[in-house]
Enzyme design. Structure first.
Site, PDB file in Angstrom:
ATOM      1  N   GLU A   1       0.980   4.945 -13.050  1.00 31.87           N
ATOM      2  CA  GLU A   1       0.796   3.489 -13.002  1.00 31.87           C
ATOM      3  C   GLU A   1       0.458   2.922 -14.384  1.00 31.87           C
ATOM      4  O   GLU A   1       0.905   1.821 -14.735  1.00 31.87           O
ATOM      5  CB  GLU A   1      -0.298   3.151 -11.977  1.00 31.87           C
ATOM      6  CG  GLU A   1       0.135   3.485 -10.549  1.00 31.87           C
ATOM      7  CD  GLU A   1      -0.998   3.425  -9.528  1.00 31.87           C
ATOM      8  OE1 GLU A   1      -2.136   3.048  -9.882  1.00 31.87           O
ATOM      9  OE2 GLU A   1      -0.725   3.759  -8.350  1.00 31.87           O
TER      10      GLU A   1
ATOM     11  N   ASN B   1      -6.150  -7.706   0.061  1.00 30.07           N
ATOM     12  CA  ASN B   1      -7.422  -6.993  -0.097  1.00 30.07           C
ATOM     13  C   ASN B   1      -7.910  -6.965  -1.549  1.00 30.07           C
ATOM     14  O   ASN B   1      -8.623  -6.064  -1.959  1.00 30.07           O
ATOM     15  CB  ASN B   1      -7.347  -5.608   0.552  1.00 30.07           C
ATOM     16  CG  ASN B   1      -6.318  -4.711  -0.107  1.00 30.07           C
ATOM     17  OD1 ASN B   1      -5.713  -5.082  -1.115  1.00 30.07           O
ATOM     18  ND2 ASN B   1      -6.138  -3.519   0.439  1.00 30.07           N
TER      19      ASN B   1
ATOM     20  N   ARG C   1     -13.798  -5.303  -1.382  1.00 29.74           N
ATOM     21  CA  ARG C   1     -13.039  -5.673  -0.181  1.00 29.74           C
ATOM     22  C   ARG C   1     -13.983  -6.026   0.974  1.00 29.74           C
ATOM     23  O   ARG C   1     -13.702  -6.937   1.752  1.00 29.74           O
ATOM     24  CB  ARG C   1     -12.103  -4.536   0.203  1.00 29.74           C
ATOM     25  CG  ARG C   1     -10.932  -4.375  -0.787  1.00 29.74           C
ATOM     26  CD  ARG C   1     -10.276  -3.034  -0.662  1.00 29.74           C
ATOM     27  NE  ARG C   1      -9.024  -2.926  -1.402  1.00 29.74           N
ATOM     28  CZ  ARG C   1      -8.331  -1.800  -1.506  1.00 29.74           C
ATOM     29  NH1 ARG C   1      -8.762  -0.677  -0.929  1.00 29.74           N
ATOM     30  NH2 ARG C   1      -7.196  -1.769  -2.194  1.00 29.74           N
TER      31      ARG C   1
ATOM     32  N   PHE D   1       5.591  -2.482   6.183  1.00 30.80           N
ATOM     33  CA  PHE D   1       5.006  -3.613   5.461  1.00 30.80           C
ATOM     34  C   PHE D   1       5.476  -3.718   4.018  1.00 30.80           C
ATOM     35  O   PHE D   1       5.012  -4.582   3.277  1.00 30.80           O
ATOM     36  CB  PHE D   1       3.468  -3.528   5.506  1.00 30.80           C
ATOM     37  CG  PHE D   1       2.880  -2.247   4.945  1.00 30.80           C
ATOM     38  CD1 PHE D   1       2.719  -2.068   3.584  1.00 30.80           C
ATOM     39  CD2 PHE D   1       2.489  -1.226   5.803  1.00 30.80           C
ATOM     40  CE1 PHE D   1       2.180  -0.899   3.064  1.00 30.80           C
ATOM     41  CE2 PHE D   1       1.941  -0.047   5.290  1.00 30.80           C
ATOM     42  CZ  PHE D   1       1.792   0.117   3.917  1.00 30.80           C
TER      43      PHE D   1
ATOM     44  N   HIS E   1      -6.411  -3.442  -6.479  1.00 30.01           N
ATOM     45  CA  HIS E   1      -5.765  -2.123  -6.433  1.00 30.01           C
ATOM     46  C   HIS E   1      -6.481  -1.206  -7.408  1.00 30.01           C
ATOM     47  O   HIS E   1      -6.871  -1.635  -8.495  1.00 30.01           O
ATOM     48  CB  HIS E   1      -4.295  -2.230  -6.877  1.00 30.01           C
ATOM     49  CG  HIS E   1      -3.674  -0.887  -7.159  1.00 30.01           C
ATOM     50  ND1 HIS E   1      -3.158  -0.090  -6.161  1.00 30.01           N
ATOM     51  CD2 HIS E   1      -3.560  -0.170  -8.309  1.00 30.01           C
ATOM     52  CE1 HIS E   1      -2.734   1.047  -6.690  1.00 30.01           C
ATOM     53  NE2 HIS E   1      -2.961   1.029  -7.998  1.00 30.01           N
TER      54      HIS E   1
ATOM     55  N   ARG F   1     -12.493   3.227  -6.869  1.00 31.46           N
ATOM     56  CA  ARG F   1     -12.140   3.209  -5.430  1.00 31.46           C
ATOM     57  C   ARG F   1     -13.396   2.958  -4.585  1.00 31.46           C
ATOM     58  O   ARG F   1     -13.341   2.301  -3.547  1.00 31.46           O
ATOM     59  CB  ARG F   1     -11.474   4.523  -5.032  1.00 31.46           C
ATOM     60  CG  ARG F   1     -10.148   4.822  -5.732  1.00 31.46           C
ATOM     61  CD  ARG F   1      -8.944   4.212  -5.094  1.00 31.46           C
ATOM     62  NE  ARG F   1      -8.673   4.662  -3.764  1.00 31.46           N
ATOM     63  CZ  ARG F   1      -7.578   4.298  -3.093  1.00 31.46           C
ATOM     64  NH1 ARG F   1      -6.675   3.471  -3.651  1.00 31.46           N
ATOM     65  NH2 ARG F   1      -7.382   4.724  -1.871  1.00 31.46           N
TER      66      ARG F   1
ATOM     67  N   THR G   1      -9.318   0.402   2.398  1.00 30.38           N
ATOM     68  CA  THR G   1      -8.085  -0.394   2.345  1.00 30.38           C
ATOM     69  C   THR G   1      -8.149  -1.577   3.305  1.00 30.38           C
ATOM     70  O   THR G   1      -7.748  -2.695   2.954  1.00 30.38           O
ATOM     71  CB  THR G   1      -6.874   0.496   2.697  1.00 30.38           C
ATOM     72  OG1 THR G   1      -6.840   1.600   1.788  1.00 30.38           O
ATOM     73  CG2 THR G   1      -5.577  -0.277   2.626  1.00 30.38           C
TER      74      THR G   1
HETATM   75  P1  DAT Z   1      -4.988   1.260  -1.185  1.00 33.21           P
HETATM   76  O1  DAT Z   1      -4.658  -0.084  -1.814  1.00 33.21           O
HETATM   77  O2  DAT Z   1      -6.366   1.281  -0.616  1.00 33.21           O
HETATM   78  O3  DAT Z   1      -4.686   2.417  -2.099  1.00 33.21           O
HETATM   79  P2  DAT Z   1      -2.554   2.004   0.258  1.00 33.21           P
HETATM   80  O4  DAT Z   1      -2.087   2.660  -1.001  1.00 33.21           O
HETATM   81  O5  DAT Z   1      -2.523   2.816   1.509  1.00 33.21           O
HETATM   82  O6  DAT Z   1      -4.034   1.404   0.088  1.00 33.21           O
HETATM   83  O7  DAT Z   1      -1.672   0.708   0.536  1.00 33.21           O
HETATM   84  C1  DAT Z   1      -1.293  -0.126  -0.552  1.00 33.21           C
HETATM   85  C2  DAT Z   1      -1.447  -1.567  -0.117  1.00 33.21           C
HETATM   86  O8  DAT Z   1      -0.541  -1.844   0.954  1.00 33.21           O
HETATM   87  C3  DAT Z   1      -2.819  -1.914   0.459  1.00 33.21           C
HETATM   88  O9  DAT Z   1      -3.741  -2.246  -0.556  1.00 33.21           O
HETATM   89  C4  DAT Z   1      -2.507  -3.071   1.352  1.00 33.21           C
HETATM   90  C5  DAT Z   1      -1.125  -2.754   1.865  1.00 33.21           C
HETATM   91  N1  DAT Z   1      -1.179  -2.103   3.178  1.00 33.21           N
HETATM   92  C6  DAT Z   1      -1.586  -0.841   3.440  1.00 33.21           C
HETATM   93  N2  DAT Z   1      -1.525  -0.568   4.750  1.00 33.21           N
HETATM   94  C7  DAT Z   1      -1.048  -1.714   5.336  1.00 33.21           C
HETATM   95  C8  DAT Z   1      -0.747  -2.095   6.668  1.00 33.21           C
HETATM   96  N3  DAT Z   1      -0.910  -1.259   7.687  1.00 33.21           N
HETATM   97  N4  DAT Z   1      -0.287  -3.361   6.883  1.00 33.21           N
HETATM   98  C9  DAT Z   1      -0.095  -4.220   5.848  1.00 33.21           C
HETATM   99  N5  DAT Z   1      -0.356  -3.915   4.568  1.00 33.21           N
HETATM  100  C10 DAT Z   1      -0.823  -2.686   4.311  1.00 33.21           C
HETATM  101 MG    MG Z   2      -2.907   3.173  -2.803  1.00 35.37          MG
END
Ligand code: DAT
Ligand code: MG
Length: 137
Positions: free
Chosen positions: A128, A114, A104, A59, A117, A87, A93
């Site tokens: 970051e 969502n 969310r 993705f 961040h 968080r 997520t």
């Molecule tokens: P978070 O934002 O909860 O830290 P993450 O770091 O695992 O989550 O992922 C970053 C972003 O990527 C997340 O906010 C949305 C997108 N994302 C994560 N998993 C995904 C998936 N399976 N399909 C599409 N987008 C995804």
């Molecule tokens: Mg993340």
């Protein structure tokens, strides 16, 4: 007490849906402080650096396109255990799994869109904040 700083983004979907105030209000009600904030549109380079841990995920291209697709609100949020506290406000997520009452859980349905961040560790927060607000790091 453990005062931390975390990078929070109100992503382009949150800006488009006019819930900037709603998100900021939840951060402030919790007792967290906004130490820096602005609205900006990310370059592809900054977006790829921000999400570098996901570079090999299927993705990734779609995520970068989404996060660069309109203005977002970037902020440094600080307070007691701010990383975990935000968080917790954000929720899981996947917005369908996110508990109602979280950002969310209340405002989103699709995993990519969502709304917010928040940094996931002190290491990520430092990295970051340096990327988004180099003058504060
Ligand atoms: P978070 O934002 O909860 O830290 P993450 O770091 O695992 O989550 O992922 C970053 C972003 O990527 C997340 O906010 C949305 C997108 N994302 C994560 N998993 C995904 C998936 N399976 N399909 C599409 N987008 C995804
Ligand atoms: Mg993340």
């Amino acid at each position: 007490t453990v005062v931390e700083r975390t990078l929070v983004l109100i992503k382009p979907d949150g800006v488009r849906r006019s819930i900037i105030g709603e998100v900021i209000s939840r951060i402030e009600r919790k007792g967290l402080r906004i130490a820096a904030m602005d609205m900006r549109t990310l370059s592809t380079e900054v977006a790829e650096a921000h999400y570098e841990e996901h570079a090999n995920r299927p993705f990734f291209a779609s995520l970068v396109e989404f996060i660069t697709g309109g203005p977002l609100v970037a902020m440094v949020v600080e307070g007691e255990r701010a990383i975990e506290a935000f968080r917790s406000l954000a929720g899981a997520t996947d917005p369908v799994s996110a508990v109602p009452g979280t950002i969310r859980g209340d405002f989103a349905l699709e995993v990519q869109e969502n709304i917010v961040h928040g940094s996931d560790s002190t290491y990520s927060a430092d990295r970051e904040i340096k990327l988004f607000f180099p003058e504060l790091a």
